[in-house]
Design an enzyme around this catalytic site. Sequence first.
Site, short mmCIF file in Angstrom:
data_model
loop_
_atom_site.label_atom_id
_atom_site.label_comp_id
_atom_site.label_asym_id
_atom_site.label_seq_id
_atom_site.Cartn_x
_atom_site.Cartn_y
_atom_site.Cartn_z
N ALA A 31 -6.21 4.50 -6.46
CA ALA A 31 -6.35 4.51 -5.09
C ALA A 31 -7.77 4.31 -4.46
O ALA A 31 -8.01 4.11 -3.21
CB ALA A 31 -6.31 6.19 -4.58
N GLU A 42 -7.57 -7.77 -10.74
CA GLU A 42 -6.95 -6.53 -10.06
C GLU A 42 -5.52 -6.13 -10.29
O GLU A 42 -4.82 -7.15 -10.05
CB GLU A 42 -7.21 -6.30 -8.82
CG GLU A 42 -6.73 -5.09 -7.84
CD GLU A 42 -7.17 -5.10 -6.32
OE1 GLU A 42 -6.62 -4.30 -5.45
OE2 GLU A 42 -7.88 -5.82 -5.91
N TYR A 95 6.05 4.22 -10.71
CA TYR A 95 5.28 3.69 -11.72
C TYR A 95 5.96 3.78 -13.09
O TYR A 95 5.32 3.22 -14.07
CB TYR A 95 4.25 4.68 -11.61
CG TYR A 95 3.41 4.77 -10.43
CD1 TYR A 95 2.75 3.77 -10.18
CD2 TYR A 95 3.48 5.99 -9.97
CE1 TYR A 95 2.00 3.70 -8.93
CE2 TYR A 95 2.70 6.18 -8.60
CZ TYR A 95 2.00 5.14 -8.02
OH TYR A 95 1.30 5.32 -7.04
N ARG A 150 3.98 10.77 -13.44
CA ARG A 150 3.95 10.99 -12.06
C ARG A 150 4.81 9.92 -11.55
O ARG A 150 4.58 8.68 -11.64
CB ARG A 150 2.59 10.63 -11.63
CG ARG A 150 2.04 10.35 -10.32
CD ARG A 150 0.53 10.08 -10.05
NE ARG A 150 0.39 9.68 -8.55
CZ ARG A 150 -0.27 8.69 -8.36
NH1 ARG A 150 -0.56 7.58 -8.90
NH2 ARG A 150 -0.47 8.39 -6.92
N ARG A 152 4.11 -0.37 0.64
CA ARG A 152 3.80 1.02 0.67
C ARG A 152 3.14 1.45 1.97
O ARG A 152 3.51 0.81 2.79
CB ARG A 152 3.30 1.49 -0.67
CG ARG A 152 3.99 1.17 -1.90
CD ARG A 152 3.51 1.82 -3.34
NE ARG A 152 3.28 3.15 -2.93
CZ ARG A 152 2.58 4.02 -3.82
NH1 ARG A 152 1.91 3.42 -4.89
NH2 ARG A 152 2.21 5.27 -3.68
N ASN A 181 -7.23 -1.57 -13.09
CA ASN A 181 -6.22 -0.78 -11.96
C ASN A 181 -7.11 0.19 -11.45
O ASN A 181 -7.32 1.53 -11.98
CB ASN A 181 -4.89 -0.12 -12.93
CG ASN A 181 -3.85 0.29 -11.75
OD1 ASN A 181 -4.32 0.60 -10.72
ND2 ASN A 181 -2.48 0.35 -12.19
N PRO A 198 -7.93 6.51 -11.07
CA PRO A 198 -7.51 8.03 -10.83
C PRO A 198 -6.08 7.89 -11.00
O PRO A 198 -5.20 7.15 -10.47
CB PRO A 198 -7.90 8.19 -9.43
CG PRO A 198 -8.44 6.99 -8.92
CD PRO A 198 -8.82 6.07 -10.06
N ASN A 199 -5.60 9.26 -11.76
CA ASN A 199 -4.25 9.53 -11.68
C ASN A 199 -3.54 8.73 -12.97
O ASN A 199 -2.17 9.06 -13.10
CB ASN A 199 -3.39 9.47 -10.50
CG ASN A 199 -4.10 10.64 -9.62
OD1 ASN A 199 -4.38 11.49 -9.84
ND2 ASN A 199 -4.24 10.14 -8.39
N HIS A 217 -1.88 -3.77 -10.09
CA HIS A 217 -1.21 -2.46 -9.57
C HIS A 217 0.37 -2.60 -9.75
O HIS A 217 0.82 -3.41 -9.64
CB HIS A 217 -1.26 -2.64 -7.89
CG HIS A 217 -2.67 -2.48 -7.49
ND1 HIS A 217 -3.45 -1.26 -7.42
CD2 HIS A 217 -3.46 -3.43 -6.81
CE1 HIS A 217 -4.63 -1.44 -6.88
NE2 HIS A 217 -4.62 -2.76 -6.45
#
Length: 143
Positions: free
Chosen positions: A77, A98, A24, A19, A107, A74, A11-12, A100
């Site tokens: 969330a 995985e 990012y 964004r 964070r 990736n 997502p996103n 990110h």
Amino acid sequence: MKHTILVLNGPNLNLLGAREPEKYGHTTLEELEVKLQRSFPDVQLSFYQSNHEGDLIDRLHQAHESGMSGVVLNPGAYTHTSIALRDAITAIDLPVVEVHISNIHARESFRHFSYLAPVCAGQISGLGIEGYSLALRWLVMNC
């Protein structure tokens, strides 16, 4: 043997480049895909992005069924919420790395935990989009 690897984005990530570029970066998802294809010309890459958990699970199943070599994931969330994605990873016989872009451990505290990391071959976090290349390099060398 030619490697076939799925690069799966959650997502996103369709908003990559627009964004929160301070977290990012400015590279779009399309630009990232072109960069990866150019960097790994001998690897058959398949790219997919979805904002829907079930679509990501379906793609993981399809990667397994089609005999792919591995997956760069990736999960966005869903990293911190999706037991269903974790179960899908454990259900397939493929190495999953995985990735990110931001350092999830630097964070908000709710981002520090990954349901997926314990069932993945590894996790790369905080190295920007270079994390995708590192994950692909590992998969090519180890699968």
